[in-house]
Design an enzyme around this catalytic site. Structure first.
Site, PDB file in Angstrom:
ATOM      1  N   GLU A  24       0.840  -1.210   0.000  1.00  0.00           N
ATOM      2  CA  GLU A  24       0.000   0.000   0.000  1.00  0.00           C
ATOM      3  C   GLU A  24       0.873   1.258   0.000  1.00  0.00           C
ATOM      4  O   GLU A  24       2.082   1.184   0.241  1.00  0.00           O
ATOM      5  CB  GLU A  24      -0.932   0.016   1.201  1.00  0.00           C
ATOM      6  CG  GLU A  24      -0.211   0.059   2.546  1.00  0.00           C
ATOM      7  CD  GLU A  24      -0.991   0.795   3.626  1.00  0.00           C
ATOM      8  OE1 GLU A  24      -1.462   1.922   3.372  1.00  0.00           O
ATOM      9  OE2 GLU A  24      -1.098   0.253   4.741  1.00  0.00           O
ATOM     10  N   LYS A 158      -3.530  -1.529  15.467  1.00  0.00           N
ATOM     11  CA  LYS A 158      -3.027  -0.683  16.538  1.00  0.00           C
ATOM     12  C   LYS A 158      -4.001  -0.585  17.680  1.00  0.00           C
ATOM     13  O   LYS A 158      -5.210  -0.556  17.464  1.00  0.00           O
ATOM     14  CB  LYS A 158      -2.784   0.712  15.992  1.00  0.00           C
ATOM     15  CG  LYS A 158      -1.577   0.734  15.124  1.00  0.00           C
ATOM     16  CD  LYS A 158      -1.155   2.125  14.812  1.00  0.00           C
ATOM     17  CE  LYS A 158       0.240   2.053  14.247  1.00  0.00           C
ATOM     18  NZ  LYS A 158       0.434   3.019  13.190  1.00  0.00           N
TER      19      LYS A 158
HETATM   20  N1  PSU Z   1      -2.616   1.712  10.433  1.00  0.00           N
HETATM   21  C1  PSU Z   1      -1.294   1.905  10.572  1.00  0.00           C
HETATM   22  N2  PSU Z   1      -0.615   2.655   9.660  1.00  0.00           N
HETATM   23  C2  PSU Z   1      -1.242   3.180   8.570  1.00  0.00           C
HETATM   24  C3  PSU Z   1      -2.637   2.938   8.412  1.00  0.00           C
HETATM   25  C4  PSU Z   1      -3.269   2.197   9.373  1.00  0.00           C
HETATM   26  O1  PSU Z   1      -0.724   1.424  11.523  1.00  0.00           O
HETATM   27  O2  PSU Z   1      -0.597   3.858   7.756  1.00  0.00           O
HETATM   28  C5  PSU Z   1      -3.345   3.428   7.193  1.00  0.00           C
HETATM   29  C6  PSU Z   1      -3.583   2.247   6.238  1.00  0.00           C
HETATM   30  O3  PSU Z   1      -3.458   2.719   4.901  1.00  0.00           O
HETATM   31  C7  PSU Z   1      -5.035   1.872   6.517  1.00  0.00           C
HETATM   32  C8  PSU Z   1      -5.625   3.223   6.792  1.00  0.00           C
HETATM   33  O4  PSU Z   1      -5.670   1.219   5.443  1.00  0.00           O
HETATM   34  O5  PSU Z   1      -4.638   3.920   7.539  1.00  0.00           O
HETATM   35  C9  PSU Z   1      -6.911   3.140   7.577  1.00  0.00           C
HETATM   36  O6  PSU Z   1      -7.509   4.395   7.629  1.00  0.00           O
HETATM   37  P1  PSU Z   1      -9.037   4.555   8.062  1.00  0.00           P
HETATM   38  O7  PSU Z   1      -9.076   4.107   9.506  1.00  0.00           O
HETATM   39  O8  PSU Z   1      -9.348   6.006   7.882  1.00  0.00           O
HETATM   40  O9  PSU Z   1      -9.817   3.628   7.183  1.00  0.00           O
END
Ligand code: PSU
Ligand code: MN
Length: 308
Positions: A24, A158
């Site tokens: 990603e 996390k």
């Molecule tokens: N968790 C991490 N690092 C990240 C992300 C999540 O530890 O960089 C990023 C990933 O790209 C994940 C996104 O798909 O954040 C999720 O965001 P949201 O909760 O807004 O869907």
């Protein structure tokens, strides 16, 4: 007109049935600061190649969906001014408008599946946020895991998220969550979250077997699966140490009124600040660890498909 392009290396690998691992790019544009993000992007690609697979970093650059990027493009993404964070809801929007952004786990799964890539490595997935019972903040990553058949290798989720609720949603939506080599569900910087993972597998061959079994049941319309790979012990920050930091960052985000897609990047940046960069070192180590495992899974998966 929207357009998609594959790097030469990725196109050649897919056409000749070589193992490919998707990566990603929100982790580059929003997950880590420059220049650590660029160093990480380069090192995970190198680790995947060293295992005999081909890396395919996915991103939207000037409206073009790239499956595999060149080093100069990684450099530009890592320093882009105000890049978008693209999930399922806005992937096509960025393409239609000629914009640039990093793809989240959800959007990367979409692109990987479209390209014919079965394995994807990242750091952590999005999930159910704390307080979701009032905010309704649940990552589109979970919905994508339920619908798109890609195997996602992560280090768990996390603890800025509500992990029990995240596991509940994954179960409801039919997503297998497999801890690799231990019973506990890992919590990103920490090897253990205190929760037991629903499933456990101890080697790459067993994961490839499971993927093949699910493919045979494709008539049921399976989505993806999640491999939760604990951060190496030498790099971990135990949950006890992280808890106070996380509580503080979550409280500050609420006070600052942060909402929507800003929540995750805001918390990541704040935690990096509070830990004085220690969280970043762990973050890089676990992404590298996941890239290595994903490459081994891709190698085993392609060998199995070829009937070897
Ligand atoms: N968790 C991490 N690092 C990240 C992300 C999540 O530890 O960089 C990023 C990933 O790209 C994940 C996104 O798909 O954040 C999720 O965001 P949201 O909760 O807004 O869907
Ligand atoms: Mn969200």
């Amino acid at each position: 007109m929207i357009s998609t392009t594959r790097s030469r290396e990725v196109a050649e690998a897919l056409e000749t049935g070589k193992p490919v691992v998707a990566l990603e790019s929100t982790i580059i544009t929003h997950g880590m600061p420059f220049p650590d993000n660029l160093a990480m992007a380069r090192s995970v690609e190198a680790l995947i190649r060293a295992e005999g697979a081909v890396p395919a970093t996915i991103a939207v650059i000037d409206g073009v969906l790239h499956i595999g990027i060149e080093d100069a493009q990684a450099e530009a993404l890592a320093q882009a001014k105000d890049p978008l964070k693209l999930s399922r809801a806005d992937l096509a929007f960025a393409m239609a408008r000629g914009l640039t952004g990093g793809t989240t786990v959800a959007a990367t799964m979409m692109a990987a599946h479209m390209a014919g890539i079965a394995v994807f490595a990242t750091g952590g997935i999005g999930g159910v946020h704390r307080g979701a019972e009032t905010s309704f903040d649940v990552s589109a990553d979970l919905e994508e895991l339920a619908r798109t058949p890609v195997t996602v290798v992560c280090a768990g989720a996390k603890a800025i998220l509500d992990l029990p609720k995240t596991l509940e949603i994954l179960e409801t939506r039919g997503v297998p969550v497999i801890a690799f080599g231990q019973d506990g569900f890992p919590a990103f910087w920490s090897r253990d979250s205190g929760l037991t993972a629903p499933l456990r597998l101890d080697d790459v061959a067993a994961i490839a077997e499971f993927m093949a079994a699910r493919t045979q049941l494709a008539a049921f319309g399976h989505g993806g699966m999640l491999i939760a790979n604990p951060v190496p012990a030498a790099d971990e920050i135990p949950l006890g140490e992280m808890s106070a930091v996380i509580e503080r960052a979550v409280r500050e985000a609420e006070e600052a009124g942060v909402s929507g897609k800003q929540v995750t990047p805001w918390l990541l940046a704040r935690i990096l600040d509070i830990t004085g960069g220690k969280s970043l070192k762990t973050n890089v180590a676990l992404v590298e660890n996941n890239a290595r495992l994903a490459a081994q899974i891709a190698v085993a998966h392609t060998a199995k498909q070829a009937g070897a």
